[in-house]
Design a protein around this motif. Sequence first.
Motif, PDB file in Angstrom:
ATOM      1  N   GLY A  12       0.844  -1.183   0.000  1.00  0.00           N
ATOM      2  CA  GLY A  12       0.000   0.000   0.000  1.00  0.00           C
ATOM      3  C   GLY A  12       0.874   1.225   0.000  1.00  0.00           C
ATOM      4  O   GLY A  12       1.704   1.393   0.898  1.00  0.00           O
ATOM      5  N   SER A  13       0.728   2.052  -1.017  1.00  0.00           N
ATOM      6  CA  SER A  13       1.605   3.219  -1.117  1.00  0.00           C
ATOM      7  C   SER A  13       0.835   4.528  -1.029  1.00  0.00           C
ATOM      8  O   SER A  13       1.294   5.554  -1.503  1.00  0.00           O
ATOM      9  CB  SER A  13       2.419   3.160  -2.412  1.00  0.00           C
ATOM     10  OG  SER A  13       1.564   3.147  -3.533  1.00  0.00           O
ATOM     11  N   ALA A  18       3.153   5.061   2.499  1.00  0.00           N
ATOM     12  CA  ALA A  18       4.323   5.894   2.208  1.00  0.00           C
ATOM     13  C   ALA A  18       4.938   6.428   3.499  1.00  0.00           C
ATOM     14  O   ALA A  18       6.165   6.444   3.658  1.00  0.00           O
ATOM     15  CB  ALA A  18       3.937   7.045   1.276  1.00  0.00           C
ATOM     16  N   GLY A  19       4.099   6.861   4.420  1.00  0.00           N
ATOM     17  CA  GLY A  19       4.599   7.370   5.694  1.00  0.00           C
ATOM     18  C   GLY A  19       5.310   6.296   6.504  1.00  0.00           C
ATOM     19  O   GLY A  19       6.377   6.529   7.079  1.00  0.00           O
ATOM     20  N   ALA A  44       4.110   7.972  -4.396  1.00  0.00           N
ATOM     21  CA  ALA A  44       4.593   7.855  -3.022  1.00  0.00           C
ATOM     22  C   ALA A  44       6.079   8.176  -2.939  1.00  0.00           C
ATOM     23  O   ALA A  44       6.521   8.875  -2.019  1.00  0.00           O
ATOM     24  CB  ALA A  44       4.335   6.448  -2.484  1.00  0.00           C
ATOM     25  N   MET A  45       6.844   7.716  -3.904  1.00  0.00           N
ATOM     26  CA  MET A  45       8.286   7.977  -3.908  1.00  0.00           C
ATOM     27  C   MET A  45       8.566   9.477  -4.046  1.00  0.00           C
ATOM     28  O   MET A  45       9.448  10.015  -3.377  1.00  0.00           O
ATOM     29  CB  MET A  45       8.974   7.186  -5.021  1.00  0.00           C
ATOM     30  CG  MET A  45       8.899   5.668  -4.851  1.00  0.00           C
ATOM     31  SD  MET A  45       9.683   5.035  -3.356  1.00  0.00           S
ATOM     32  CE  MET A  45      11.401   5.292  -3.769  1.00  0.00           C
ATOM     33  N   VAL A  46       7.789  10.158  -4.869  1.00  0.00           N
ATOM     34  CA  VAL A  46       7.930  11.613  -5.024  1.00  0.00           C
ATOM     35  C   VAL A  46       7.559  12.306  -3.716  1.00  0.00           C
ATOM     36  O   VAL A  46       8.241  13.231  -3.265  1.00  0.00           O
ATOM     37  CB  VAL A  46       7.071  12.130  -6.200  1.00  0.00           C
ATOM     38  CG1 VAL A  46       6.990  13.650  -6.206  1.00  0.00           C
ATOM     39  CG2 VAL A  46       7.614  11.608  -7.527  1.00  0.00           C
ATOM     40  N   LEU A  52      11.368  14.462   2.759  1.00  0.00           N
ATOM     41  CA  LEU A  52      12.762  14.481   3.204  1.00  0.00           C
ATOM     42  C   LEU A  52      13.437  15.807   2.866  1.00  0.00           C
ATOM     43  O   LEU A  52      14.219  16.336   3.668  1.00  0.00           O
ATOM     44  CB  LEU A  52      13.528  13.309   2.589  1.00  0.00           C
ATOM     45  CG  LEU A  52      13.088  11.922   3.069  1.00  0.00           C
ATOM     46  CD1 LEU A  52      13.733  10.835   2.226  1.00  0.00           C
ATOM     47  CD2 LEU A  52      13.396  11.725   4.548  1.00  0.00           C
ATOM     48  N   GLU A  53      13.124  16.356   1.695  1.00  0.00           N
ATOM     49  CA  GLU A  53      13.677  17.658   1.301  1.00  0.00           C
ATOM     50  C   GLU A  53      13.250  18.753   2.274  1.00  0.00           C
ATOM     51  O   GLU A  53      14.032  19.647   2.602  1.00  0.00           O
ATOM     52  CB  GLU A  53      13.250  18.011  -0.120  1.00  0.00           C
ATOM     53  CG  GLU A  53      13.941  17.184  -1.191  1.00  0.00           C
ATOM     54  CD  GLU A  53      13.329  17.348  -2.573  1.00  0.00           C
ATOM     55  OE1 GLU A  53      12.500  18.261  -2.782  1.00  0.00           O
ATOM     56  OE2 GLU A  53      13.679  16.537  -3.450  1.00  0.00           O
ATOM     57  N   LYS A  54      12.028  18.681   2.759  1.00  0.00           N
ATOM     58  CA  LYS A  54      11.544  19.656   3.740  1.00  0.00           C
ATOM     59  C   LYS A  54      12.327  19.542   5.043  1.00  0.00           C
ATOM     60  O   LYS A  54      12.650  20.556   5.675  1.00  0.00           O
ATOM     61  CB  LYS A  54      10.046  19.466   3.998  1.00  0.00           C
ATOM     62  CG  LYS A  54       9.184  19.903   2.834  1.00  0.00           C
ATOM     63  CD  LYS A  54       7.715  19.608   3.089  1.00  0.00           C
ATOM     64  CE  LYS A  54       6.891  19.927   1.851  1.00  0.00           C
ATOM     65  NZ  LYS A  54       5.497  19.512   1.990  1.00  0.00           N
TER      66      LYS A  54
END
Length: 154
Positions: A12-13, A18-19, A44-46, A52-54
């Motif tokens: 499940g993504s 994703a979280g 989800a990968m995006v 992570l960038e945040k």
Amino acid sequence: MSNLNSKVAIAGSGAMGAGIAQVAAMAGHTVFLYDTNKEAVDKAMVGIASSLEKLVAKGKLAERAALDIRQRIIPASSLSELQGASLFIEAIVEKLAVKSELFAAVEEVLIEDAILASNTSSLSITAIASSCKKPERVIGLHFFNPAVLMPLVE
């Protein structure tokens, strides 16, 4: 799950999957993020990369660490790609028949002593486990939403 080289498989993504994938990867685990919908995994990968960038922008995570975390999350398009995982966490649609079918299939793929967990908060774990040959391997592992910001699991 103290081995930082352990493998975690997540089905499940969506937002929860994703979280959970991000949390597991941030803890040092290799994560296989599986979904029957490739576009959902891509999305989800995006989203994980953006999250992570945040953290990097806020100074809460080093850029190299963010890259390492992203590299530990591996998109998977088939259940066979989940082989070797010692923990499976399901975060799919809240439909008993769909979850039961998934658990029965995953049980055939994962190592014999892998833990099979459902993130459900509304369905019976016993009912989900009844589709498995070894129902004692199935547990409830409910993450609070959003998993990345809520360090709470029940």
